[in-house]
Scaffold this active site. Structure first.
Site, PDB file in Angstrom:
ATOM      1  N   ASP A  10      31.649  36.901  49.567  1.00 51.91           N
ATOM      2  CA  ASP A  10      32.657  35.862  49.764  1.00 51.91           C
ATOM      3  C   ASP A  10      33.998  36.438  50.232  1.00 51.91           C
ATOM      4  O   ASP A  10      34.572  35.969  51.219  1.00 51.91           O
ATOM      5  CB  ASP A  10      32.862  35.056  48.471  1.00 51.91           C
ATOM      6  CG  ASP A  10      31.560  34.443  47.974  1.00 51.91           C
ATOM      7  OD1 ASP A  10      30.616  34.332  48.775  1.00 51.91           O
ATOM      8  OD2 ASP A  10      31.488  34.086  46.786  1.00 51.91           O
ATOM      9  N   SER A  11      34.483  37.448  49.518  1.00 50.07           N
ATOM     10  CA  SER A  11      35.791  37.983  49.920  1.00 50.07           C
ATOM     11  C   SER A  11      35.695  38.662  51.281  1.00 50.07           C
ATOM     12  O   SER A  11      36.636  38.604  52.075  1.00 50.07           O
ATOM     13  CB  SER A  11      36.351  38.940  48.859  1.00 50.07           C
ATOM     14  OG  SER A  11      35.533  40.081  48.715  1.00 50.07           O
ATOM     15  N   HIS A  46      14.849  10.710  42.710  1.00 50.98           N
ATOM     16  CA  HIS A  46      15.871  11.649  43.197  1.00 50.98           C
ATOM     17  C   HIS A  46      15.441  12.303  44.516  1.00 50.98           C
ATOM     18  O   HIS A  46      14.723  13.300  44.501  1.00 50.98           O
ATOM     19  CB  HIS A  46      16.111  12.746  42.148  1.00 50.98           C
ATOM     20  CG  HIS A  46      16.848  12.242  40.957  1.00 50.98           C
ATOM     21  ND1 HIS A  46      18.224  12.327  40.836  1.00 50.98           N
ATOM     22  CD2 HIS A  46      16.412  11.629  39.841  1.00 50.98           C
ATOM     23  CE1 HIS A  46      18.600  11.784  39.698  1.00 50.98           C
ATOM     24  NE2 HIS A  46      17.518  11.349  39.068  1.00 50.98           N
ATOM     25  N   CYS A  93      19.366   6.788  41.458  1.00 50.77           N
ATOM     26  CA  CYS A  93      19.161   6.708  40.011  1.00 50.77           C
ATOM     27  C   CYS A  93      20.251   5.843  39.365  1.00 50.77           C
ATOM     28  O   CYS A  93      20.299   4.653  39.616  1.00 50.77           O
ATOM     29  CB  CYS A  93      19.072   8.115  39.413  1.00 50.77           C
ATOM     30  SG  CYS A  93      18.387   8.086  37.762  1.00 50.77           S
ATOM     31  N   SER A 140      36.351  42.724  47.268  1.00 48.59           N
ATOM     32  CA  SER A 140      35.559  43.222  46.144  1.00 48.59           C
ATOM     33  C   SER A 140      34.309  43.945  46.625  1.00 48.59           C
ATOM     34  O   SER A 140      33.585  44.524  45.833  1.00 48.59           O
ATOM     35  CB  SER A 140      35.122  42.039  45.283  1.00 48.59           C
ATOM     36  OG  SER A 140      34.196  41.250  46.013  1.00 48.59           O
ATOM     37  N   GLY A 141      34.029  43.869  47.929  1.00 51.50           N
ATOM     38  CA  GLY A 141      32.756  44.390  48.422  1.00 51.50           C
ATOM     39  C   GLY A 141      31.706  43.289  48.467  1.00 51.50           C
ATOM     40  O   GLY A 141      30.649  43.459  49.060  1.00 51.50           O
ATOM     41  N   GLY A 142      31.969  42.173  47.820  1.00 50.97           N
ATOM     42  CA  GLY A 142      31.010  41.059  47.791  1.00 50.97           C
ATOM     43  C   GLY A 142      31.081  40.219  49.067  1.00 50.97           C
ATOM     44  O   GLY A 142      31.979  40.391  49.889  1.00 50.97           O
ATOM     45  N   GLU A 191      17.057  14.203  46.369  1.00 45.77           N
ATOM     46  CA  GLU A 191      17.688  15.516  46.570  1.00 45.77           C
ATOM     47  C   GLU A 191      16.899  16.665  45.958  1.00 45.77           C
ATOM     48  O   GLU A 191      17.135  17.813  46.291  1.00 45.77           O
ATOM     49  CB  GLU A 191      19.122  15.502  46.016  1.00 45.77           C
ATOM     50  CG  GLU A 191      19.267  15.427  44.494  1.00 45.77           C
ATOM     51  CD  GLU A 191      19.139  14.011  43.922  1.00 45.77           C
ATOM     52  OE1 GLU A 191      18.612  13.115  44.621  1.00 45.77           O
ATOM     53  OE2 GLU A 191      19.548  13.808  42.768  1.00 45.77           O
TER      54      GLU A 191
END
Ligand code: XMP
Length: 507
Positions: A225-226, A167, A79, A221-223, A169
């Site tokens: 990622d951590s 585009h 683009c 945190s329980g999530g 993507e």
């Protein structure tokens, strides 16, 4: 050295998507601001120029010196990227009669061109542009057209430089991934060897070298990622990693106990702190949402800081920051906006060096790494949950009794989603406790009790979301169960607002 593709970001909303698609091809890539090409990096195999909100004619348009890249790397302009290359090489770019937005088809394209290998006839592409390329210089050749856009793609003759007006993507460009693959693999020669296993191997080796015998603390945190960051670090440095999990009293029902158990099974060295009393007393009588958030944020930092300092000689603070948190995004004014840290304010307060082993991964890659590390599926597919927890789902002031009501209602809803096989179909779900009481009848008696709202949304990144179209039977069952089993609730509603204009949480 890990070979990579560099994506120069000219500020388009879809730049991150280009990165996602290339990573899906098991090829490593980095998104950098348009003017920060890593000249010294010997592992760059190709360069992509993204779209932009600007026109090449705008005074403030982002510009680069193409000479620095030309001849040294294969280049694909998308683009604005395509318009910029054409315009600065002597071509013509003009405002399109009307903004060209939406589906189009490549009526003709050069089937011999390596960029279009494997494309189906008349393939659908996605256009989103105000300007269009109306003339290309002699040394360019047109390689695709649509019914409205004559020069939908070009290549510079005898050079490894392409431009596409559409585009590749975005999802609606049917063969977009194929086009990107043709560029990344056939043109740039990338080996497609970027995988969760290779990431773990190189990252563990790097962490060992970076951290040596130093001690590291990490807030769990329980999530997802951590948790993944902790397991990865545990593999690299074992007992030199100390994790702290703070219960602020506003977690889901039994969450603290269950997650502590999961962490212990994973062999993590975790200190669990029940600080709920402190948080309840500081939150008493507070109704303003931002004030609640501030109290919880500050309380969390204080508790974590105190615990971390009990561990001797800690040198590093580790965080589960991921790529979308780190990508420097360009605002329309051209300033670079640096994103937030995961646990806002923690690194500033603690005098520790920062270690973020997931900072180059997208969310789905974090999940793949977690699976490869052998983590249980329920930890990996867990819905996002706000840091301040149920505090942002209780409208008005917070009391332990209100938290109890909400935990019970939330537990029925979430368990129901799991039992009905709906949990993985929604991005996030929860219950909101409303500051409303209404009349009901139970047996022979009239009641005057609370109302709750169920909220479940579908989304890919939480930036936009739609309400989840859950089956009526399911909603009916959950409503019945909540009213019958949760003392204090006699009415259940379902939130059918999308984001925007609403948000996922109510506060
Ligand atoms: P909204 O409500 O803005 O939420 O549509 C988008 C995503 O962010 C989460 N969220 C939070 N996460 N602290 C957090 O850590 C917060 O204060 C907070 N508020 C919203 C929300 O759950 C959703 O995933």
């Amino acid at each position: 050295m890990q070979e990579k593709i560099i994506i120069l970001d000219f500020g388009s909303q879809t730049t991150q998507l280009i990165g996602r698609r290339i990573r899906e091809l098991n090829t490593y890539c980095e998104i950098v601001p348009y003017n920060k090409f890593p000249k010294e990096d010997k592992s760059v195999k190709g360069v992509i120029l993204s779209g932009s909100p600007f026109s090449v004619y705008d005074e403030k348009a982002f510009k680069i010196d193409l000479k620095e890249l030309r001849g040294k790397y294969p280049i694909l302009g998308i683009c604005y990227g395509a318009q910029f290359i054409a315009y600065t090489s002597g071509g013509n770019v003009e405002p399109a009669g009307s903004r060209e937005y939406g589906r189009a088809h490549l009526d003709s394209f050069d089937k011999e061109n390596v960029l279009f290998k494997g494309l189906k006839e008349h393939t659908q592409v996605w256009m989103s542009h105000g300007d269009t390329i109306t003339h290309i210089p002699e040394n360019f050749k047109k390689i695709a057209s649509t019914d409205k856009v004559e020069i939908a793609a070009y290549q510079i003759k005898n050079e490894q430089i392409w431009g596409v007006q559409f585009h590749p993507e975005v999802f609606h460009t049917e063969d977009g991934t194929q086009i990107l693959k043709n560029f990344v693999v056939d043109v740039c020669g990338c080996k497609q060897d970027w995988s969760a296993a290779s990431f773990i191997e190189t990252t563990v080796a790097q962490l060992k070298e970076q951290l040596g015998n130093d001690k590291v603390v990490l807030a769990l945190s329980g999530g997802v990622d951590s948790s993944v960051a902790a397991v990865l670090l545990n593999r690299a440095i074992g007992k030199n990693l100390a994790c702290v999990f703070v219960d602020h009293g506003m977690l889901r029902k039994n969450e603290f106990k269950n997650v502590m158990h999961d962490y212990e099974c994973l062999g993590l060295n975790v200190i669990g702190i029940d600080a709920s009393k402190k948080f309840f007393s500081e939150l008493a009588g507070v109704t303003e949402p931002e004030h609640k958030r501030k109290i919880i944020g500050k309380g969390f930092i204080d508790v974590f800081d105190e615990e971390a300092h009990k561990i001797k000689d800690v040198k590093w603070l580790a965080q589960g920051t991921i790529y979308p948190d780190c990508i420097e995004s360009l605002s329309i004014t051209g300033t670079v906006i640096k994103s937030h840290h995961n646990v806002g304010g923690l690194p500033e307060k603690m005098d520790l060096k920062l270690c973020e082993p997931l900072r180059l991964l997208f969310k789905d890659e974090v999940r793949r790494v977690g699976r490869e590390l052998g983590m249980p599926e329920h930890l990996i597919t867990r819905h996002p949950f706000p840091g301040p927890g149920l505090a942002v789902r209780i409208l008005g002031d917070i009391t332990p009794e209100k938290v109890r009501i909400l935990q019970d209602a939330d537990d029925i809803f979430i368990q129901g989603l799991r039992d009905w096989g709906l949990y993985d179909q929604v991005w996030q779900a929860g219950v909101i406790l409303l500051p409303v009481q209404s009349v009901g009848v139970m047996g022979d008696e009239r009641t005057y009790e609370r109302a709750v709202a169920l909220r479940a949304v579908t989304s890919t990144d939480a930036m936009t979301a739609d309400w989840a179209h859950l089956p009526y039977d399911f909603l009916g069952k959950v409503s019945n169960d909540i009213i019958n089993k949760v003392k204090g609730v006699n009415r259940v509603t379902y939130d059918i607002s999308s984001k925007p204009p609403s948000t996922i949480e109510w506060e």
